[in-house]
Design an enzyme around this catalytic site. Structure first.
Site, PDB file in Angstrom:
ATOM      1  N   ASP A  51      -4.704   3.671  -1.823  1.00  0.00           N
ATOM      2  CA  ASP A  51      -5.773   3.986  -0.870  1.00  0.00           C
ATOM      3  C   ASP A  51      -6.279   5.403  -1.052  1.00  0.00           C
ATOM      4  O   ASP A  51      -5.592   6.362  -0.698  1.00  0.00           O
ATOM      5  CB  ASP A  51      -5.245   3.828   0.559  1.00  0.00           C
ATOM      6  CG  ASP A  51      -5.064   2.375   0.949  1.00  0.00           C
ATOM      7  OD1 ASP A  51      -6.041   1.616   0.852  1.00  0.00           O
ATOM      8  OD2 ASP A  51      -3.948   2.004   1.344  1.00  0.00           O
ATOM      9  N   MET A  73      -8.960   8.251  -0.055  1.00  0.00           N
ATOM     10  CA  MET A  73      -9.859   8.587   1.063  1.00  0.00           C
ATOM     11  C   MET A  73     -10.424   9.983   0.888  1.00  0.00           C
ATOM     12  O   MET A  73      -9.692  10.895   0.480  1.00  0.00           O
ATOM     13  CB  MET A  73      -9.085   8.545   2.380  1.00  0.00           C
ATOM     14  CG  MET A  73      -8.369   7.233   2.625  1.00  0.00           C
ATOM     15  SD  MET A  73      -7.540   7.273   4.218  1.00  0.00           S
ATOM     16  CE  MET A  73      -6.644   5.720   4.152  1.00  0.00           C
ATOM     17  N   MET A  86     -12.061   4.554  -0.742  1.00  0.00           N
ATOM     18  CA  MET A  86     -12.773   4.766   0.527  1.00  0.00           C
ATOM     19  C   MET A  86     -13.455   6.115   0.421  1.00  0.00           C
ATOM     20  O   MET A  86     -13.086   7.085   1.097  1.00  0.00           O
ATOM     21  CB  MET A  86     -11.763   4.724   1.683  1.00  0.00           C
ATOM     22  CG  MET A  86     -11.245   3.325   1.961  1.00  0.00           C
ATOM     23  SD  MET A  86      -9.749   3.320   2.973  1.00  0.00           S
ATOM     24  CE  MET A  86      -8.524   3.398   1.686  1.00  0.00           C
ATOM     25  N   HIS A  88      -1.235  -1.189  -4.246  1.00  0.00           N
ATOM     26  CA  HIS A  88      -2.510  -0.871  -3.603  1.00  0.00           C
ATOM     27  C   HIS A  88      -2.568   0.635  -3.345  1.00  0.00           C
ATOM     28  O   HIS A  88      -1.689   1.210  -2.696  1.00  0.00           O
ATOM     29  CB  HIS A  88      -2.603  -1.654  -2.290  1.00  0.00           C
ATOM     30  CG  HIS A  88      -3.909  -1.537  -1.584  1.00  0.00           C
ATOM     31  ND1 HIS A  88      -5.031  -2.270  -1.949  1.00  0.00           N
ATOM     32  CD2 HIS A  88      -4.286  -0.779  -0.526  1.00  0.00           C
ATOM     33  CE1 HIS A  88      -6.032  -1.964  -1.129  1.00  0.00           C
ATOM     34  NE2 HIS A  88      -5.611  -1.059  -0.262  1.00  0.00           N
ATOM     35  N   SER A 114       0.836  -1.205   0.000  1.00  0.00           N
ATOM     36  CA  SER A 114       0.000   0.000   0.000  1.00  0.00           C
ATOM     37  C   SER A 114       0.868   1.252   0.000  1.00  0.00           C
ATOM     38  O   SER A 114       1.672   1.474   0.905  1.00  0.00           O
ATOM     39  CB  SER A 114      -0.903   0.017   1.231  1.00  0.00           C
ATOM     40  OG  SER A 114      -1.436   1.314   1.379  1.00  0.00           O
ATOM     41  N   MET A 171     -11.691  -6.120   5.010  1.00  0.00           N
ATOM     42  CA  MET A 171     -10.795  -5.261   5.799  1.00  0.00           C
ATOM     43  C   MET A 171     -10.463  -5.949   7.128  1.00  0.00           C
ATOM     44  O   MET A 171     -11.370  -6.430   7.820  1.00  0.00           O
ATOM     45  CB  MET A 171     -11.457  -3.910   6.085  1.00  0.00           C
ATOM     46  CG  MET A 171     -11.732  -3.043   4.861  1.00  0.00           C
ATOM     47  SD  MET A 171     -10.252  -2.584   3.942  1.00  0.00           S
ATOM     48  CE  MET A 171      -9.294  -1.676   5.182  1.00  0.00           C
ATOM     49  N   ASP A 225      -6.713  -6.535   4.119  1.00  0.00           N
ATOM     50  CA  ASP A 225      -6.061  -5.216   4.153  1.00  0.00           C
ATOM     51  C   ASP A 225      -6.087  -4.653   5.569  1.00  0.00           C
ATOM     52  O   ASP A 225      -7.162  -4.388   6.118  1.00  0.00           O
ATOM     53  CB  ASP A 225      -6.830  -4.297   3.187  1.00  0.00           C
ATOM     54  CG  ASP A 225      -6.252  -2.894   3.109  1.00  0.00           C
ATOM     55  OD1 ASP A 225      -5.189  -2.636   3.692  1.00  0.00           O
ATOM     56  OD2 ASP A 225      -6.894  -2.044   2.432  1.00  0.00           O
ATOM     57  N   HIS A 279      -8.262   1.264  -4.076  1.00  0.00           N
ATOM     58  CA  HIS A 279      -9.209   1.053  -2.980  1.00  0.00           C
ATOM     59  C   HIS A 279      -9.892   2.381  -2.675  1.00  0.00           C
ATOM     60  O   HIS A 279      -9.306   3.254  -2.032  1.00  0.00           O
ATOM     61  CB  HIS A 279      -8.410   0.519  -1.773  1.00  0.00           C
ATOM     62  CG  HIS A 279      -9.210   0.289  -0.537  1.00  0.00           C
ATOM     63  ND1 HIS A 279      -8.624   0.023   0.685  1.00  0.00           N
ATOM     64  CD2 HIS A 279     -10.549   0.270  -0.320  1.00  0.00           C
ATOM     65  CE1 HIS A 279      -9.572  -0.133   1.594  1.00  0.00           C
ATOM     66  NE2 HIS A 279     -10.748   0.020   1.010  1.00  0.00           N
TER      67      HIS A 279
HETATM   68  C1  DX5 Z   1      -6.505   1.480   5.583  1.00  0.00           C
HETATM   69  C2  DX5 Z   1      -5.976   1.165   4.200  1.00  0.00           C
HETATM   70  C3  DX5 Z   1      -4.859   0.202   4.175  1.00  0.00           C
HETATM   71  C4  DX5 Z   1      -3.605   0.646   4.852  1.00  0.00           C
HETATM   72  C5  DX5 Z   1      -2.846  -0.558   5.240  1.00  0.00           C
HETATM   73  O1  DX5 Z   1      -7.631   2.253   5.443  1.00  0.00           O
HETATM   74  O2  DX5 Z   1      -7.020   0.619   3.405  1.00  0.00           O
HETATM   75  O3  DX5 Z   1      -4.586  -0.205   2.837  1.00  0.00           O
HETATM   76  O4  DX5 Z   1      -2.792   1.465   4.039  1.00  0.00           O
HETATM   77  O5  DX5 Z   1      -1.776  -0.157   6.014  1.00  0.00           O
HETATM   78  P1  DX5 Z   1      -1.090  -1.088   7.093  1.00  0.00           P
HETATM   79  O6  DX5 Z   1      -0.535  -2.288   6.342  1.00  0.00           O
HETATM   80  O7  DX5 Z   1      -0.046  -0.218   7.637  1.00  0.00           O
HETATM   81  O8  DX5 Z   1      -2.125  -1.497   8.086  1.00  0.00           O
HETATM   82 ZN    ZN Z   2      -6.518  -0.266   1.439  1.00  0.00          ZN
END
Ligand code: DX5
Ligand code: ZN
Length: 214
Positions: free
Chosen positions: A35, A37, A68, A33, A8, A137, A172, A66
């Site tokens: 992320d 947000m 969010m 990956h 990620s 998750m 994840d 991903h």
């Molecule tokens: C959380 C994200 C994850 C995050 C994982 O909302 O979706 O992808 O970056 O990070 P670690 O591996 O540090 O938990």
């Molecule tokens: Zn993620």
């Protein structure tokens, strides 16, 4: 079942994203990956299409995006154009889930559906014929660096039973070399790792160490 690693980007050094990504690509990570947000679906902001478009020119990895965000139907087209290969939306979002998954496929991309740890698997079942990947998750979406929630494992087992041996089930959150065997034993085959890869001193070596475990 082939196991894939999806580092990620959230945990990467944003002052040198290009270098960070090419290091893990050379080390053999299959997915990147990403992320995204919006500060609504989750209480945090990250990055958007400009980061994908910038990295797309430098990487052939599968861009595992991903989302969010509360209203993904408004943005999936921009993410597809920016270079996303897989676009995952949350079952907790406000868009029409079925229509948004169809929209992702119409854009020629793979569609994923994500569930937070407290969302029952039954919420995803109606969409199983519309998805290419299920994301379970193992932390609450929103932040990197949280602790792995092992209570999600029965849900992983149940999903593997329902979806069969070849379907992609992604996990994840909070996954490190020390605990990655647990979600894999439960049936996960696409492993996201942020802190464990980009938070380590040598991300390329971390990728090789993960892959040696698969
Ligand atoms: C959380 C994200 C994850 C995050 C994982 O909302 O979706 O992808 O970056 O990070 P670690 O591996 O540090 O938990
Ligand atoms: Zn993620």
């Amino acid at each position: 079942m082939s196991i894939k690693l999806a580092p990620s980007l959230l945990a990467a050094d944003f002052s040198k994203l290009g270098e960070e990504v090419s290091a893990i690509e050379k080390a053999g990570a299959e997915y990147l990956h990403l992320d995204v947000m919006d500060g609504h679906l989750v209480p945090n902001l990250s990055f958007g299409t400009t980061v994908l478009a910038g990295l797309r020119k430098h990487s052939n990895m599968v861009f595992d995006t991903h989302l969010m965000i509360s209203e993904p139907h408004k943005y999936v087209e921009s993410f597809a154009k920016a270079g996303a290969d897989i676009i995952t939306i949350h079952v907790e979002c406000d868009s029409n889930i079925g229509e948004t998954l169809d929209q992702i496929h119409a854009l020629g991309k793979k569609a994923g559906l994500a569930l937070n740890p407290d969302a029952d698997l039954s919420r995803a079942v109606p969409y199983f014929d519309k998805i290419d990947m299920l994301l379970l998750m193992t932390v609450y979406a929103g932040f990197g660096g949280q602790s792995y929630i092992s209570d999600v494992e029965p849900k992983i087992r149940e999903a593997r039973k329902l979806l069969g041996p070849d379907f992609d089930i992604q996990v994840d959150g909070g996954i490190y070399l020390t605990n990655v065997e647990s979600p894999i034993a439960a049936g996960a085959n696409v492993i996201v790792a942020g802190s464990a890869v980009f938070g380590s001193e040598d991300p390329a070596q971390a990728v090789r160490d993960f892959k040696a475990k698969f």
